[in-house]
Motif scaffolding. Structure first.
Motif, mmCIF file in Angstrom:
data_model
loop_
_atom_site.group_PDB
_atom_site.id
_atom_site.type_symbol
_atom_site.label_atom_id
_atom_site.label_comp_id
_atom_site.label_asym_id
_atom_site.label_seq_id
_atom_site.Cartn_x
_atom_site.Cartn_y
_atom_site.Cartn_z
ATOM 1 N N VAL A 66 4.260 -5.190 -9.710
ATOM 2 C CA VAL A 66 2.940 -4.919 -8.945
ATOM 3 C C VAL A 66 1.881 -6.063 -8.884
ATOM 4 C CG1 VAL A 66 1.188 -3.128 -9.069
ATOM 5 C CG2 VAL A 66 3.271 -2.369 -10.011
ATOM 6 N N THR B 121 1.580 3.888 -6.466
ATOM 7 C CA THR B 121 2.254 2.896 -7.381
ATOM 8 C C THR B 121 2.918 3.096 -8.631
ATOM 9 O OG1 THR B 121 0.480 1.082 -6.222
ATOM 10 C CG2 THR B 121 1.574 0.377 -8.331
ATOM 11 N N PHE C 122 -4.341 2.282 -11.754
ATOM 12 C CA PHE C 122 -3.768 1.058 -10.932
ATOM 13 C C PHE C 122 -3.778 -0.104 -11.960
ATOM 14 C CE2 PHE C 122 -3.560 -3.050 -8.489
ATOM 15 C CZ PHE C 122 -2.495 -2.944 -7.952
ATOM 16 N N ASP D 169 0.757 -1.423 0.054
ATOM 17 C CA ASP D 169 0.114 0.196 -0.030
ATOM 18 C C ASP D 169 0.994 1.386 -0.071
ATOM 19 O OD1 ASP D 169 -2.441 -1.219 -0.074
ATOM 20 O OD2 ASP D 169 -2.859 -0.870 2.014
ATOM 21 N N VAL E 80 -0.602 -4.402 -3.175
ATOM 22 C CA VAL E 80 -1.651 -3.510 -2.803
ATOM 23 C C VAL E 80 -3.004 -4.139 -2.430
ATOM 24 C CG1 VAL E 80 -3.637 -1.879 -3.638
ATOM 25 C CG2 VAL E 80 -1.220 -1.735 -4.454
ATOM 26 N N PRO F 130 -2.042 -3.730 -12.521
ATOM 27 C CA PRO F 130 -1.057 -4.821 -11.934
ATOM 28 C C PRO F 130 -0.458 -5.683 -12.901
ATOM 29 C CG PRO F 130 -3.277 -5.336 -11.586
ATOM 30 C CD PRO F 130 -3.241 -4.134 -12.158
ATOM 31 N N ASP G 208 -8.800 4.008 -7.834
ATOM 32 C CA ASP G 208 -7.807 4.545 -8.560
ATOM 33 C C ASP G 208 -7.646 3.873 -9.915
ATOM 34 O OD1 ASP G 208 -5.086 5.145 -9.525
ATOM 35 O OD2 ASP G 208 -4.129 3.880 -8.014
ATOM 36 N N SER H 144 -3.464 3.092 -3.353
ATOM 37 C CA SER H 144 -2.598 2.728 -4.465
ATOM 38 C C SER H 144 -2.275 3.550 -5.496
ATOM 39 C CB SER H 144 -3.699 1.685 -5.314
ATOM 40 O OG SER H 144 -4.817 2.334 -5.829
ATOM 41 N N THR I 222 -7.711 -0.674 -4.107
ATOM 42 C CA THR I 222 -7.643 0.599 -4.988
ATOM 43 C C THR I 222 -8.235 1.787 -4.630
ATOM 44 O OG1 THR I 222 -9.199 -0.251 -6.739
ATOM 45 C CG2 THR I 222 -6.818 -0.702 -7.010
#
Length: 546
Positions: free
Chosen positions: A359, A348, A374, A312, A337, A376, A371, A345, A340
């Motif tokens: 991620v 990131t 984000f 986080d 994380v 990943p 968010d 987040s 979100t």
């Protein structure tokens, strides 16, 4: 507020269906825990020591040593016996011939006099030639009411086998119903919203549910007295000055863990930008975003010694990002994380651009609070393991606050990073459609099965006694669900606004708009459970009452 000493007696019995315990339902007019099912018990009376001359078994000094008190352990036991007789009509006592008294003993006619305070337990024993066999009771648990309720108790739990021939009956004043029930069934009914249970009752039932018969319970309790409950003030620092933390205060568990010798070296405040090593190879760094929804700020956790994992990374705040890079030397292998929301987040992306880290997390669902930047590289599934320089993290899918929420358990240290699923000092927002009350409660139950010693939340200090923390959250939500269901039954068909006014009459009207979102989450859970129906703007109850 004074914390009153109290005692509770768990009555057990064997039946063809297995072990059962006696629960009493408190009156709905009670100031503390109205309508809840509890074990017989109450406050220790100042006349309790007079009963010692009528007690059989170990001396007060031996009992007190077992209970980790200086003296007066026998008085707790005598209070448990007295309260059980007053509230449940069952007296654990022996007559002059050494036989356990039955239901036809004349002392039962004195129950009301004892209940009203006209007679003491010692007087009843002297009048009827009775003795209280303290060796038939075993010390089972210890619970101090946390700060907040109108009354606080330092309660000792004892267990005994109910004497044969005596019939339980509630007193009709403080208690309005009673039931013999298996511990497992009581817990199941609580989980289904059908029976209100408090935290210490739940914890005790969970222990008892492991046993098949009453003798096994007694052998366990005699051989395994509970560890002392943290009940002494702990030294710490606040704004550079020494302070004493009371048990139950936010920083207490963290101070006791990080400063076990009580030297007063830990801080009783969270200061954004100042790192705190909360465990071996784990640093907490709080972002400079304090507020009503974030408390002292959002916690970022750094795992590692030479190479780092960041959990986080927090909001897109350049000061916070630079502090993360400074503490890690920029050697960040991965970012993990929990969910979100915008305070967790967004940083990131900057860390990814600066370090090339991998991620881990789940994509953002729709919604203005999410968010959407984000992205990943890996989407952990429930139970997946992530290797860090400080140990292995286990991913635990915990939807409810957010559909993509994941808690992470640092296995070797049994340290749970709870994100916003469990917060310190407040309950989390469950806001439909992404928020899901049913999923939230089920995820909390799942966490009870995990080996957790401490909880590291996204907002606040370390929290000890994780089982009690989780049980409190479950109990709080189910108690509110009960009020929602009760209002629904009384007012249906009813709009969400009118139901909120009735079910949240204990919160300021100014925040009823926010409360309505929580009420909707409860209604949707009741609907999923087959207990509520929606038609247009109105809701109705279906099925049996909660």
């Amino acid at each position: 507020m004074d914390i009153r000493p109290a005692a509770t007696l768990v009555l057990t019995r064997d039946t063809p269906e297995g072990l059962q315990v006696l629960l009493l339902q408190r009156t709905w007019d009670a100031v503390f825990m109205p309508g809840y099912f509890v074990f017989p018990g109450g406050a220790v009376d100042e006349q309790e020591p007079l009963g010692r001359e009528h007690a059989l078994g170990p001396a007060d000094s031996e009992i007190s040593q077992t209970m980790s008190v200086d003296e007066g352990g026998a008085d707790y036991m005598l209070a448990a016996v007295r309260e059980c007789f007053e509230e449940a009509g069952i007296l654990v006592a022996m007559d002059a011939d050494g036989a356990t008294i039955g239901g036809d003993h004349p002392v039962h006619g004195e129950r009301q006099a004892l209940f009203s305070g006209k007679r003491s337990l010692a007087q009843l024993c002297a009048q009827h030639g009775l003795a209280i066999p303290l060796d038939r009771l075993a010390y089972l648990g210890h619970w101090i009411t946390p700060p907040g309720p109108p009354r606080r108790f330092d309660t000792r739990f004892f267990v005994t086998i109910a004497p044969e021939g005596q019939v339980a009956s509630h007193d009709g004043v403080e208690t309005i119903d009673h039931v013999w029930i298996s511990p497992a069934l009581a817990l199941e009914e609580h989980r289904n919203g059908e029976r209100l249970l408090g935290l210490p009752t739940i914890r005790t039932l969970r222990v008892l549910s492991s046993f098949d018969n009453a003798d096994a319970v007694m052998r366990y309790a005699h051989a395994n007295p509970p560890e002392p409950y943290p009940d002494q003030p702990w030294p710490a620092l606040k704004k550079g000055k020494p302070v004493m933390l009371e048990p139950g205060s936010p920083a207490y568990d963290e101070a006791a863990k990080l400063d076990p010798e009580g030297e007063g070296s830990t801080r009783a405040e969270i200061v954004p930008g100042e790192p705190v090593e909360i465990a071996a190879g784990v640093i907490r760094l709080t972002a400079p975003n304090p507020g009503m929804m974030t408390g002292p700020g959002t916690n970022t956790y750094l795992f590692g010694h030479e190479r780092f994992t960041v959990l986080d990374p927090g909001p897109d705040d350049e000061t916070h990002i630079e502090r993360i890079l400074e503490l890690t030397g920029g050697v960040i292998d991965q970012v993990v994380v929990t969910h979100t929301h915008r305070d967790h987040s967004p940083a990131t992306a900057a860390l990814k651009a600066r370090t090339g880290c991998r991620v881990f997390g789940l994509p953002a669902p729709a919604g203005a609070s999410q968010d959407q930047t984000f992205a990943p590289d890996d989407e952990p599934e429930h139970g997946d393991l992530i290797v860090t320089d400080a140990g292995i993290l286990k991913a635990i899918h915990t939807p409810g606050h957010a559909s993509n929420h994941i808690c992470y358990l640092l296995l070797d240290q049994e340290l749970l990073f709870s994100g916003d699923h469990i917060m310190q000092g407040s309950t989390v927002v469950i806001n439909p459609p992404d928020g899901d009350m049913k999923a939230y409660l089920e995820a909390l139950y799942d966490l009870l099965a995990e080996p957790v010693r401490y909880i590291a939340p996204a907002h606040g200090f370390l929290m000890g006694q994780p089982e009690a923390v989780i049980d409190y959250l479950i109990t709080h939500r189910l108690a509110r669900e009960h009020k929602v269901a009760k209002a629904l039954k009384q007012l249906a068909p009813v709009t969400l606004k009118d139901l909120t006014a009735a079910a949240y009459d204990d919160v300021p009207q100014a925040i009823h708009g926010l409360a309505a979102r929580s009420a909707l989450a409860h209604l949707l859970k009741l609907k999923a459970d087959g207990k509520a129906a929606e038609k247009g703007d109105h809701w109705s109850a279906i099925g049996r009452r909660q």
